[in-house]
Design an enzyme around this catalytic site. Structure first.
Site, PDB file in Angstrom:
ATOM      1  CD  GLN A   1      -2.406  -1.209   2.738  1.00 58.71           C
ATOM      2  OE1 GLN A   1      -3.427  -0.438   3.235  1.00 58.71           O
ATOM      3  NE2 GLN A   1      -1.893  -1.823   3.738  1.00 58.71           N
TER       4      GLN A   1
ATOM      5  CG  HIS B   1      -2.921   2.777  -1.652  1.00 56.39           C
ATOM      6  ND1 HIS B   1      -2.911   2.720  -0.208  1.00 56.39           N
ATOM      7  CD2 HIS B   1      -3.958   2.379  -2.210  1.00 56.39           C
ATOM      8  CE1 HIS B   1      -3.985   1.793  -0.023  1.00 56.39           C
ATOM      9  NE2 HIS B   1      -4.778   1.710  -1.094  1.00 56.39           N
TER      10      HIS B   1
ATOM     11  CB  CYS C   1      -2.006  18.791 -20.453  1.00 57.16           C
ATOM     12  SG  CYS C   1      -3.655  19.668 -20.016  1.00 57.16           S
TER      13      CYS C   1
ATOM     14  CB  ALA D   1       8.405  -4.952   9.543  1.00 60.92           C
TER      15      ALA D   1
HETATM   16  C1  BJW Z   1       4.848  -1.534  12.489  1.00 64.06           C
HETATM   17  C2  BJW Z   1       5.932  -0.730  12.747  1.00 64.06           C
HETATM   18  C3  BJW Z   1       7.106  -1.701  12.593  1.00 64.06           C
HETATM   19  C4  BJW Z   1       4.707   0.764  13.176  1.00 64.06           C
HETATM   20  N1  BJW Z   1       6.890  -2.845  11.862  1.00 64.06           N
HETATM   21  N2  BJW Z   1       4.628  -2.276  12.053  1.00 64.06           N
HETATM   22  C5  BJW Z   1     -15.189  -0.991   2.515  1.00 64.06           C
HETATM   23  C6  BJW Z   1     -15.281  -0.641   3.890  1.00 64.06           C
HETATM   24  C7  BJW Z   1     -15.228   0.643   4.331  1.00 64.06           C
HETATM   25  C8  BJW Z   1     -14.717   1.726   3.627  1.00 64.06           C
HETATM   26  C9  BJW Z   1     -14.332   1.376   2.346  1.00 64.06           C
HETATM   27  C10 BJW Z   1     -14.646   0.219   1.728  1.00 64.06           C
HETATM   28  N3  BJW Z   1     -14.168   0.157   0.458  1.00 64.06           N
HETATM   29  C11 BJW Z   1     -13.649   1.374   0.206  1.00 64.06           C
HETATM   30  C12 BJW Z   1     -13.854   2.050   1.240  1.00 64.06           C
HETATM   31  C13 BJW Z   1     -13.529   3.725   1.336  1.00 64.06           C
HETATM   32  C14 BJW Z   1     -12.040   3.993   1.587  1.00 64.06           C
HETATM   33  C15 BJW Z   1     -11.534   3.325   2.783  1.00 64.06           C
HETATM   34  O1  BJW Z   1     -10.984   2.156   2.985  1.00 64.06           O
HETATM   35  N4  BJW Z   1     -12.008   3.970   3.867  1.00 64.06           N
HETATM   36  C16 BJW Z   1     -11.715   3.423   5.287  1.00 64.06           C
HETATM   37  C17 BJW Z   1     -10.643   4.345   6.028  1.00 64.06           C
HETATM   38  C18 BJW Z   1     -12.893   3.337   6.064  1.00 64.06           C
HETATM   39  N5  BJW Z   1     -11.280   3.236   0.469  1.00 64.06           N
HETATM   40  C19 BJW Z   1     -10.864   4.008  -0.802  1.00 64.06           C
HETATM   41  O2  BJW Z   1     -11.509   5.220  -1.085  1.00 64.06           O
HETATM   42  C20 BJW Z   1     -10.200   3.554  -1.843  1.00 64.06           C
HETATM   43  N6  BJW Z   1     -10.847   3.530  -2.843  1.00 64.06           N
HETATM   44  C21 BJW Z   1     -11.744   2.901  -3.267  1.00 64.06           C
HETATM   45  O3  BJW Z   1     -12.108   2.081  -2.451  1.00 64.06           O
HETATM   46  O4  BJW Z   1     -12.296   3.034  -4.774  1.00 64.06           O
HETATM   47  C22 BJW Z   1     -13.578   2.510  -5.099  1.00 64.06           C
HETATM   48  C23 BJW Z   1     -14.744   3.467  -4.768  1.00 64.06           C
HETATM   49  C24 BJW Z   1     -14.385   4.740  -5.217  1.00 64.06           C
HETATM   50  C25 BJW Z   1     -15.446   5.785  -4.884  1.00 64.06           C
HETATM   51  C26 BJW Z   1     -16.635   5.423  -4.213  1.00 64.06           C
HETATM   52  C27 BJW Z   1     -16.621   3.957  -3.491  1.00 64.06           C
HETATM   53  C28 BJW Z   1     -15.538   3.160  -3.794  1.00 64.06           C
HETATM   54  C29 BJW Z   1      -8.708   4.364  -1.866  1.00 64.06           C
HETATM   55  C30 BJW Z   1      -8.143   3.963  -0.970  1.00 64.06           C
HETATM   56  C31 BJW Z   1      -6.844   4.775  -0.875  1.00 64.06           C
HETATM   57  C32 BJW Z   1      -5.873   5.242   0.212  1.00 64.06           C
HETATM   58  N7  BJW Z   1      -4.878   6.039   0.103  1.00 64.06           N
HETATM   59  C33 BJW Z   1      -3.923   6.135   1.195  1.00 64.06           C
HETATM   60  C34 BJW Z   1      -3.131   7.536   0.758  1.00 64.06           C
HETATM   61  C35 BJW Z   1      -2.133   7.087  -0.322  1.00 64.06           C
HETATM   62  C36 BJW Z   1      -1.395   8.530  -0.745  1.00 64.06           C
HETATM   63  C37 BJW Z   1      -0.424   9.156   0.441  1.00 64.06           C
HETATM   64  O5  BJW Z   1       0.297   8.604   0.931  1.00 64.06           O
HETATM   65  O6  BJW Z   1      -0.636  10.530   0.596  1.00 64.06           O
HETATM   66  O7  BJW Z   1      -3.007   5.040   1.372  1.00 64.06           O
HETATM   67  S1  BJW Z   1      -4.730   6.353   2.747  1.00 64.06           S
HETATM   68  C38 BJW Z   1      -3.275   5.751   3.485  1.00 64.06           C
HETATM   69  O8  BJW Z   1      -3.765   4.403   4.227  1.00 64.06           O
HETATM   70  C39 BJW Z   1      -2.200   5.299   2.633  1.00 64.06           C
HETATM   71  C40 BJW Z   1      -1.779   3.760   3.024  1.00 64.06           C
HETATM   72  O9  BJW Z   1      -1.250   3.173   1.933  1.00 64.06           O
HETATM   73  C41 BJW Z   1      -3.223   3.314   3.517  1.00 64.06           C
HETATM   74  C42 BJW Z   1      -2.975   2.313   4.668  1.00 64.06           C
HETATM   75  O10 BJW Z   1      -2.338   2.569   5.491  1.00 64.06           O
HETATM   76  P1  BJW Z   1      -1.429   1.837   6.318  1.00 64.06           P
HETATM   77  O11 BJW Z   1      -0.091   1.252   5.444  1.00 64.06           O
HETATM   78  O12 BJW Z   1      -2.106   0.742   7.096  1.00 64.06           O
HETATM   79  O13 BJW Z   1      -0.834   2.562   7.543  1.00 64.06           O
HETATM   80  P2  BJW Z   1      -1.282   3.020   9.209  1.00 64.06           P
HETATM   81  O14 BJW Z   1      -0.603   4.194   9.407  1.00 64.06           O
HETATM   82  O15 BJW Z   1      -2.704   2.874   9.107  1.00 64.06           O
HETATM   83  O16 BJW Z   1      -0.723   1.774   9.860  1.00 64.06           O
HETATM   84  C43 BJW Z   1       0.618   1.484   9.953  1.00 64.06           C
HETATM   85  C44 BJW Z   1       0.872   0.127  10.946  1.00 64.06           C
HETATM   86  O17 BJW Z   1       2.157   0.012  11.258  1.00 64.06           O
HETATM   87  C45 BJW Z   1       0.209   0.359  12.361  1.00 64.06           C
HETATM   88  O18 BJW Z   1      -0.576  -0.786  12.545  1.00 64.06           O
HETATM   89  C46 BJW Z   1       1.447   0.342  13.247  1.00 64.06           C
HETATM   90  O19 BJW Z   1       1.099  -0.375  14.488  1.00 64.06           O
HETATM   91  C47 BJW Z   1       2.233  -0.611  12.461  1.00 64.06           C
HETATM   92  N8  BJW Z   1       3.791  -0.309  12.779  1.00 64.06           N
HETATM   93  N9  BJW Z   1       5.704   0.480  13.302  1.00 64.06           N
HETATM   94  C48 BJW Z   1       5.689  -3.277  11.622  1.00 64.06           C
HETATM   95  N10 BJW Z   1       8.426  -1.310  13.045  1.00 64.06           N
END
Ligand code: BJW
Length: 240
Positions: A100, A118, A134, A230
């Site tokens: 991601q 992503h 563009c 990790a």
């Molecule tokens: C360690 C550590 C160490 C610390 N070792 N571990 C179903 C249900 C509900 C909602 C939805 C659903 N389907 C879709 C949605 C909506 C939405 C969504 O999921 N919302 C939820 C938040 C509720 N999803 C979307 O909108 C997606 N699109 C989509 O579904 O399109 C279809 C659609 C379109 C229109 C209408 C309807 C449907 C798109 C999602 C895009 C996410 N983008 C981002 C930003 C990217 C750009 C940027 O970086 O600026 O991606 S958001 C952000 O979250 C980023 C990440 O990749 C992503 C995940 O985060 P991640 O990696 O889990 O990070 P953290 O910080 O949350 O966690 C870090 C972890 O590491 C923690 O657990 C720590 O404990 C751990 N950790 N140190 C190992 N040393």
């Protein structure tokens, strides 16, 4: 439990790995949901990573991405990224890496065929559908850069909330998840879909292992949870 998971790794013929921000934490990249510091402390990442936020405050969002690009450019892949890349090199075709993360650290570590759900923070694309005028190389520098003819703005080529993931990348990730006999879910909170859903789409009989120092939304899907960092756990787990 680490020993048992090591045995699962050794026995698995097709391994799918889903990584999130936590795998880059030990490189010095703050996780997505960490509190921000300095200039950005008053903003929540979730409120900046949307098209609405970019349209409302383009220079704030562009400058946030610029500062993240600069910070990521200064760090290096860590032992976790490197262990995954080395395993792929030793066992060609056995491990599919789905991330991601937009930071490119898996690719810089040498991983092949990374499925970056992503996008890539270092690439730009047009905010509105590009017209003939563009051209990326002609964009006028600014915050954000824009097309000198029509004013269309550049934005980072990442997937924001509410946006579709690239269909070919998502389809490849789904195929790998549905064909694996072991999935490692590393460093993700498991709250963002459709990425998190991959961990629930593995075939019956496949094992799911969560590697994270904190509880996650995917722990209930796991056959084993390794509570740790990790970069500390992966070199040992993937040493075969
Ligand atoms: C360690 C550590 C160490 C610390 N070792 N571990 C179903 C249900 C509900 C909602 C939805 C659903 N389907 C879709 C949605 C909506 C939405 C969504 O999921 N919302 C939820 C938040 C509720 N999803 C979307 O909108 C997606 N699109 C989509 O579904 O399109 C279809 C659609 C379109 C229109 C209408 C309807 C449907 C798109 C999602 C895009 C996410 N983008 C981002 C930003 C990217 C750009 C940027 O970086 O600026 O991606 S958001 C952000 O979250 C980023 C990440 O990749 C992503 C995940 O985060 P991640 O990696 O889990 O990070 P953290 O910080 O949350 O966690 C870090 C972890 O590491 C923690 O657990 C720590 O404990 C751990 N950790 N140190 C190992 N040393």
């Amino acid at each position: 439990m680490t020993e048992t998971v090591g045995e699962w790794v050794a026995a698995a013929r097709r391994i799918a790995v889903l990584t999130g921000a936590g795998i880059s934490a030990e490189s010095g990249v703050p996780t997505f949901r960490d509190a921000q510091t300095g200039l950005w402390a008053k903003f929540r990442p979730e409120d900046l990573a949307t098209e609405d936020a970019f349209r409302a405050r383009p220079s704030v969002v562009w400058d946030w991405y610029l500062s993240r690009r600069e910070m990521i450019g200064r760090v290096a892949p860590n032992a976790g990224h490197l262990a995954l890349a080395a395993f792929q090199a030793r066992h060609p075709g056995r491990l599919t890496l789905i991330t991601q993360n937009v930071d490119g650290l898996h690719q810089r570590a040498g991983s092949e065929g990374v499925l970056a759900l992503h996008g890539n923070i270092f690439e730009d694309k047009w905010l509105d559908p590009p017209r003939a005028c563009c051209r990326l190389e002609a964009a006028v520098p600014g915050s954000p850069p824009h097309c000198p003819q029509c004013g269309n703005r550049l934005r980072p080529a990442v997937v924001w909330f509410g946006e579709m993931l690239a269909q070919d990348v998502l389809a490849a990730a789904e195929r790998a998840s549905q064909a694996c006999d072991l999935m490692l879910v590393i460093g993700t909170s498991g709250v963002v879909y459709p990425a998190a859903g991959l961990a629930r789409s593995v075939p019956r009989g496949a094992k799911v292992v969560v590697i994270n120092p904190e509880p996650t939304e995917l722990d209930d899907a796991a056959h084993a949870v390794l509570r740790g960092k990790a970069a500390e756990l992966l070199p040992d787990l993937l040493r075969i």
